[in-house]
Design a protein around this motif. Structure first.
Motif, PDB file in Angstrom:
ATOM      1  N   ILE A  54      11.686  10.213  11.023  1.00  0.00           N
ATOM      2  CA  ILE A  54      12.283  10.379  12.348  1.00  0.00           C
ATOM      3  C   ILE A  54      12.764   9.044  12.896  1.00  0.00           C
ATOM      4  N   VAL A  55      11.954   8.002  12.751  1.00  0.00           N
ATOM      5  CA  VAL A  55      12.349   6.677  13.246  1.00  0.00           C
ATOM      6  C   VAL A  55      13.664   6.250  12.596  1.00  0.00           C
ATOM      7  N   ALA A  56      13.752   6.376  11.285  1.00  0.00           N
ATOM      8  CA  ALA A  56      14.974   5.976  10.583  1.00  0.00           C
ATOM      9  C   ALA A  56      16.153   6.858  10.990  1.00  0.00           C
ATOM     10  N   GLY A  57      15.937   8.153  11.038  1.00  0.00           N
ATOM     11  CA  GLY A  57      17.020   9.074  11.359  1.00  0.00           C
ATOM     12  C   GLY A  57      17.504   8.972  12.790  1.00  0.00           C
ATOM     13  N   HIS A  58      16.604   8.652  13.702  1.00  0.00           N
ATOM     14  CA  HIS A  58      16.975   8.501  15.109  1.00  0.00           C
ATOM     15  C   HIS A  58      17.978   7.357  15.269  1.00  0.00           C
ATOM     16  N   VAL A  59      17.743   6.264  14.577  1.00  0.00           N
ATOM     17  CA  VAL A  59      18.669   5.130  14.643  1.00  0.00           C
ATOM     18  C   VAL A  59      20.015   5.507  14.026  1.00  0.00           C
ATOM     19  N   THR A  60      20.001   6.155  12.875  1.00  0.00           N
ATOM     20  CA  THR A  60      21.252   6.593  12.251  1.00  0.00           C
ATOM     21  C   THR A  60      22.032   7.507  13.193  1.00  0.00           C
ATOM     22  N   HIS A  61      21.340   8.460  13.792  1.00  0.00           N
ATOM     23  CA  HIS A  61      21.953   9.403  14.729  1.00  0.00           C
ATOM     24  C   HIS A  61      22.676   8.671  15.864  1.00  0.00           C
ATOM     25  N   HIS A  62      21.998   7.716  16.475  1.00  0.00           N
ATOM     26  CA  HIS A  62      22.591   7.020  17.613  1.00  0.00           C
ATOM     27  C   HIS A  62      23.684   6.031  17.213  1.00  0.00           C
ATOM     28  N   PHE A  63      23.585   5.458  16.021  1.00  0.00           N
ATOM     29  CA  PHE A  63      24.666   4.582  15.588  1.00  0.00           C
ATOM     30  C   PHE A  63      25.929   5.379  15.302  1.00  0.00           C
ATOM     31  N   MET A  94       0.810  -1.204   0.000  1.00  0.00           N
ATOM     32  CA  MET A  94       0.000   0.000   0.000  1.00  0.00           C
ATOM     33  C   MET A  94       0.847   1.259   0.000  1.00  0.00           C
ATOM     34  N   THR A  95       2.112   1.149   0.309  1.00  0.00           N
ATOM     35  CA  THR A  95       2.950   2.316   0.510  1.00  0.00           C
ATOM     36  C   THR A  95       3.090   3.125  -0.775  1.00  0.00           C
ATOM     37  N   ALA A  96       2.581   4.355  -0.738  1.00  0.00           N
ATOM     38  CA  ALA A  96       2.707   5.256  -1.879  1.00  0.00           C
ATOM     39  C   ALA A  96       3.242   6.608  -1.433  1.00  0.00           C
ATOM     40  N   MET A  97       3.828   6.636  -0.256  1.00  0.00           N
ATOM     41  CA  MET A  97       4.356   7.872   0.289  1.00  0.00           C
ATOM     42  C   MET A  97       5.533   8.323  -0.562  1.00  0.00           C
ATOM     43  N   THR A  98       5.535   9.596  -0.902  1.00  0.00           N
ATOM     44  CA  THR A  98       6.676  10.166  -1.613  1.00  0.00           C
ATOM     45  C   THR A  98       6.990  11.526  -1.025  1.00  0.00           C
ATOM     46  N   GLY A  99       8.204  11.926  -1.207  1.00  0.00           N
ATOM     47  CA  GLY A  99       8.618  13.240  -0.757  1.00  0.00           C
ATOM     48  C   GLY A  99       9.129  13.247   0.668  1.00  0.00           C
ATOM     49  N   ARG A 100       9.854  14.322   0.952  1.00  0.00           N
ATOM     50  CA  ARG A 100      10.433  14.504   2.276  1.00  0.00           C
ATOM     51  C   ARG A 100       9.546  15.417   3.103  1.00  0.00           C
ATOM     52  N   PRO A 101       9.595  15.271   4.425  1.00  0.00           N
ATOM     53  CA  PRO A 101       8.795  16.152   5.284  1.00  0.00           C
ATOM     54  C   PRO A 101       9.182  17.623   5.092  1.00  0.00           C
ATOM     55  N   GLN A 102       8.176  18.456   5.164  1.00  0.00           N
ATOM     56  CA  GLN A 102       8.349  19.899   5.047  1.00  0.00           C
ATOM     57  C   GLN A 102       8.328  20.520   6.448  1.00  0.00           C
ATOM     58  N   PRO A 103       8.814  21.753   6.582  1.00  0.00           N
ATOM     59  CA  PRO A 103       8.900  22.373   7.919  1.00  0.00           C
ATOM     60  C   PRO A 103       7.578  22.443   8.687  1.00  0.00           C
ATOM     61  N   ILE A 160      15.463  13.722  10.776  1.00  0.00           N
ATOM     62  CA  ILE A 160      15.004  13.654   9.381  1.00  0.00           C
ATOM     63  C   ILE A 160      16.165  13.884   8.425  1.00  0.00           C
ATOM     64  N   ASP A 161      17.029  14.839   8.752  1.00  0.00           N
ATOM     65  CA  ASP A 161      18.153  15.166   7.873  1.00  0.00           C
ATOM     66  C   ASP A 161      19.194  14.055   7.788  1.00  0.00           C
ATOM     67  N   GLN A 162      19.095  13.052   8.643  1.00  0.00           N
ATOM     68  CA  GLN A 162      20.003  11.899   8.600  1.00  0.00           C
ATOM     69  C   GLN A 162      19.564  10.863   7.565  1.00  0.00           C
ATOM     70  N   VAL A 163      18.364  11.037   7.018  1.00  0.00           N
ATOM     71  CA  VAL A 163      17.780  10.042   6.119  1.00  0.00           C
ATOM     72  C   VAL A 163      17.949  10.497   4.673  1.00  0.00           C
ATOM     73  N   PRO A 164      18.669   9.715   3.865  1.00  0.00           N
ATOM     74  CA  PRO A 164      18.825  10.092   2.459  1.00  0.00           C
ATOM     75  C   PRO A 164      17.567   9.766   1.651  1.00  0.00           C
ATOM     76  N   GLY A 165      17.345  10.520   0.596  1.00  0.00           N
ATOM     77  CA  GLY A 165      16.276  10.200  -0.342  1.00  0.00           C
ATOM     78  C   GLY A 165      14.886  10.504   0.160  1.00  0.00           C
ATOM     79  N   ASP A 166      13.923   9.925  -0.541  1.00  0.00           N
ATOM     80  CA  ASP A 166      12.508  10.187  -0.291  1.00  0.00           C
ATOM     81  C   ASP A 166      11.747   8.991   0.246  1.00  0.00           C
ATOM     82  N   ASN A 167      12.436   7.902   0.552  1.00  0.00           N
ATOM     83  CA  ASN A 167      11.738   6.677   0.940  1.00  0.00           C
ATOM     84  C   ASN A 167      12.235   6.180   2.295  1.00  0.00           C
TER      85      ASN A 167
END
Length: 173
Positions: free
Chosen positions: A156-165, A1-10, A21-28
């Motif tokens: 945020i979930v993805a970036g939080h893990v990257t940040h702590h690793f 079902m996933t059709a999410m595209t784009g990065r979060p806006q301010p 968020i800024d730790q996550v590359p790309g749009d997915n």
């Protein structure tokens, strides 16, 4: 079902959360969430029970406590995503990581159990985001007195893990 595209806006999230968020590359973010299992679990499995108790400075979390923090915080962020995605509109309270860490007693749990928990939490996170209806990604809500969209929470979930690793690599290993 996933059709999410784009990065979060301010306007989708409090500015603080762009730290993650800024730790996550790309749009997915879903692709990043999936790739993090392959990227981070093998190094975690190579850490000994003894090394998992390491603290880089007095008063800092042990490696076990950091991994426990990642699992607990992921659950909290995904709960927020669930709440908003399903249409609940009541604001959610804040999440105090210190209270959570103190209540977990992470150093009393084996390292192998922490790694397994991290994997299982992440698999549940992936399943949740994979099965979101298309219109749920942009649903909004308030938590910790901040706005969030479900899309922002996935990043945020993805970036939080990257940040702590990065912290684990720099300060612990």
């Amino acid at each position: 079902m996933t059709a999410m595209t784009g990065r979060p806006q301010p306007d989708e999230v409090g500015s603080y959360y762009f730290t993650y968020i800024d730790q996550v590359p790309g749009d997915n973010p879903l692709a990043v969430l999936e790739s993090q299992l392959d990227r981070y679990v093998p190094p975690l499995l190579s850490i000994s029970e003894e090394k998992s108790r390491y603290r880089y400075s007095p008063g800092k979390w042990s490696v076990r406590e950091v991994l426990n923090h990642l699992s607990d915080t992921e659950r909290a962020f995904v709960f927020r995503a669930l709440w908003f995605a399903r249409g609940f509109d009541s604001p959610l309270p804040g999440y105090d990581q210190i209270i959570a860490a103190n209540g977990a007693l992470a150093d009393s749990i084996s390292w192998a159990a922490h790694v397994e928990e991290f994997k299982r939490v992440r698999l549940a996170t992936i399943a949740f985001f994979q099965n979101l209806p298309n219109d749920a990604w942009m649903r909004r809500g308030i938590a910790s007195d901040n706005p969030f969209t479900v899309r922002a929470l996935a990043f945020i979930v993805a970036g939080h893990v990257t940040h702590h690793f990065k912290i684990l690599e720099d300060r612990y290993f």
